[in-house]
Design a protein around this motif. Structure first.
Motif, PDB file in Angstrom:
ATOM      1  N   ALA A  77       0.858  -1.189   0.000  1.00  0.00           N
ATOM      2  CA  ALA A  77       0.000   0.000   0.000  1.00  0.00           C
ATOM      3  C   ALA A  77       0.895   1.241   0.000  1.00  0.00           C
ATOM      4  N   ALA A  78       0.534   2.236  -0.798  1.00  0.00           N
ATOM      5  CA  ALA A  78       1.377   3.430  -0.974  1.00  0.00           C
ATOM      6  C   ALA A  78       1.720   4.098   0.357  1.00  0.00           C
ATOM      7  N   ILE A  79       0.773   4.191   1.246  1.00  0.00           N
ATOM      8  CA  ILE A  79       0.999   4.879   2.519  1.00  0.00           C
ATOM      9  C   ILE A  79       1.992   4.106   3.390  1.00  0.00           C
ATOM     10  N   ASP A  80       1.958   2.764   3.319  1.00  0.00           N
ATOM     11  CA  ASP A  80       2.919   1.941   4.056  1.00  0.00           C
ATOM     12  C   ASP A  80       4.305   2.060   3.426  1.00  0.00           C
ATOM     13  N   ARG A  81       4.358   2.068   2.088  1.00  0.00           N
ATOM     14  CA  ARG A  81       5.637   2.206   1.379  1.00  0.00           C
ATOM     15  C   ARG A  81       6.288   3.545   1.737  1.00  0.00           C
ATOM     16  N   GLU A  82       5.514   4.630   1.728  1.00  0.00           N
ATOM     17  CA  GLU A  82       6.069   5.942   2.059  1.00  0.00           C
ATOM     18  C   GLU A  82       6.633   5.960   3.483  1.00  0.00           C
ATOM     19  N   THR A  83       5.907   5.352   4.393  1.00  0.00           N
ATOM     20  CA  THR A  83       6.360   5.309   5.792  1.00  0.00           C
ATOM     21  C   THR A  83       7.657   4.525   5.909  1.00  0.00           C
ATOM     22  N   LEU A  84       7.711   3.357   5.272  1.00  0.00           N
ATOM     23  CA  LEU A  84       8.907   2.520   5.313  1.00  0.00           C
ATOM     24  C   LEU A  84      10.112   3.234   4.690  1.00  0.00           C
ATOM     25  N   LEU A  85       9.902   3.903   3.567  1.00  0.00           N
ATOM     26  CA  LEU A  85      11.017   4.561   2.883  1.00  0.00           C
ATOM     27  C   LEU A  85      11.505   5.794   3.634  1.00  0.00           C
ATOM     28  N   LEU A  86      10.600   6.470   4.328  1.00  0.00           N
ATOM     29  CA  LEU A  86      11.054   7.577   5.182  1.00  0.00           C
ATOM     30  C   LEU A  86      11.938   7.045   6.306  1.00  0.00           C
TER      31      LEU A  86
END
Length: 198
Positions: free
Chosen positions: A130-139
């Motif tokens: 999910a995009a929101i999980d990916r963004e959190t992980l990459l941050l």
């Protein structure tokens, strides 16, 4: 050494000072954007991040000495507009990581193949996440922000960051457990030779 908030405060009266914030953080924003959406998009995202930061300078909470969460939050929002570029980078990484037959069986070549396969698996997991999980992980992984920094960057409670990171980690664990070699394969994915009788 002055803090980011000192630079921002001084920039409000002396615009040229804002360049110090750019000099301090532009390379980190660029690397983060390049890993997510490729070098072409990274140039645009980096420039746009500091343009937006300049436009929002008055709204910055100067009680926060570190502006990185704020800047990475802006960059993450801008990257959403470049989602096609990011999807293309992840697709390419996933495709190029497929195993190829290599005649040379040296340890160095084997390690390179294993690294490419691992990169491909991660790219597939990131693409499917999910995009929101990916963004959190990459941050967390690429921007090197703390949980608190991610919460600030994304404008969400700390518990939400923890939940998103847990889901992202579960997605990665699932991807790697599905892709592990079977017991009849060696660590390079090739069938083990049958034992020889003495």
């Amino acid at each position: 050494m002055s803090t980011d908030s000192d630079i921002i405060r001084r920039s409000r009266d002396s615009p040229a000072v804002f360049g110090e914030l750019y000099d301090r953080h532009a390379s980190a924003i660029y690397r983060y954007a390049a890993r997510r959406a490729g070098e072409f998009a990274a140039d645009d995202v980096t420039s746009e991040t500091f343009l937006v930061a300049w436009e929002r300078l008055e709204s910055y909470d100067t009680s926060r000495d570190d502006a990185r969460p704020w800047l990475f939050g802006i960059a993450t929002n801008l990257l959403r507009q470049h989602h096609r570029a990011e999807a293309s980078v992840l697709r390419t990484a996933a495709k190029t990581a497929s195993r190829e037959a290599i005649a040379d069986d040296s340890d160095r070549i084997a390690a390179e193949v294993d690294a490419k396969v691992a990169t491909g698996r991660i790219a597939v997991a990131l693409r499917d996440m999910a995009a929101i999980d990916r963004e959190t992980l990459l941050l967390y992984a690429w921007a090197d922000l703390t949980y608190e920094g991610i919460a600030q960057a994304m404008g969400v409670p700390l518990g939400t960051v923890r939940s998103r990171l847990n889901r992202a980690r579960q997605t990665l664990r699932t991807q790697f457990s599905l892709e592990r070699p079977t017991e009849t394969e060696n660590h390079h994915g090739r069938p083990e030779a049958a034992p020889r009788n003495a």
